[in-house]
Scaffold this active site. Structure first.
Site, PDB file in Angstrom:
ATOM      1  N   CYS A  23     -11.297 -27.247   3.608  1.00  0.00           N
ATOM      2  CA  CYS A  23     -10.514 -26.117   4.373  1.00  0.00           C
ATOM      3  C   CYS A  23     -10.262 -24.784   3.381  1.00  0.00           C
ATOM      4  O   CYS A  23      -9.781 -25.305   2.205  1.00  0.00           O
ATOM      5  CB  CYS A  23      -8.978 -26.719   4.698  1.00  0.00           C
ATOM      6  SG  CYS A  23      -7.420 -25.463   4.988  1.00  0.00           S
ATOM      7  N   CYS A  26      -6.353 -23.762   2.489  1.00  0.00           N
ATOM      8  CA  CYS A  26      -5.925 -24.998   1.581  1.00  0.00           C
ATOM      9  C   CYS A  26      -6.122 -24.684   0.217  1.00  0.00           C
ATOM     10  O   CYS A  26      -5.193 -24.935  -0.605  1.00  0.00           O
ATOM     11  CB  CYS A  26      -6.611 -26.281   1.822  1.00  0.00           C
ATOM     12  SG  CYS A  26      -5.989 -26.900   3.655  1.00  0.00           S
TER      13      CYS A  26
END
Length: 98
Positions: A23, A26
């Site tokens: 991600c 993230c």
């Protein structure tokens, strides 16, 4: 090893960062969370949970996307939001629960 419930049952607010290695957003949260920790020191505990390695925890707290941040206070979920949040905003939110 402490269980997730042990980790979130602290006297200080616990910020849980539900993330995944694949991600992109993230990865953007990592320096933001470091800055939050530097500002709040021992007033916050920050835990990262990989949703791919801990699907049962992610499912229990209805984490549908990453990053999702959840603040727990003495074991109770008090705040939840998905997406990247800037450090100063996050610090203000955490102070509401301190």
């Amino acid at each position: 090893m402490a269980s997730f419930n042990d980790l979130i049952n602290q006297n200080v607010p616990v910020l849980v960062d539900f993330k995944a290695d694949w991600c992109g957003p993230c990865k953007m949260m990592t320096p933001i969370l470091k800055e939050v920790k530097q500002q709040l020191k021992d007033a916050i505990s920050i835990i990262k949970i990989d949703v791919d390695k801990n699907p049962s925890v992610a499912s229990k707290y209805q984490v549908r996307g990453v990053p999702t941040l959840i603040i727990f206070k003495e074991g109770r979920q008090v705040w939840k939001q998905s997406g990247v949040i800037q450090a100063d905003t996050l610090v203000q939110i955490i102070k509401n629960y301190s």
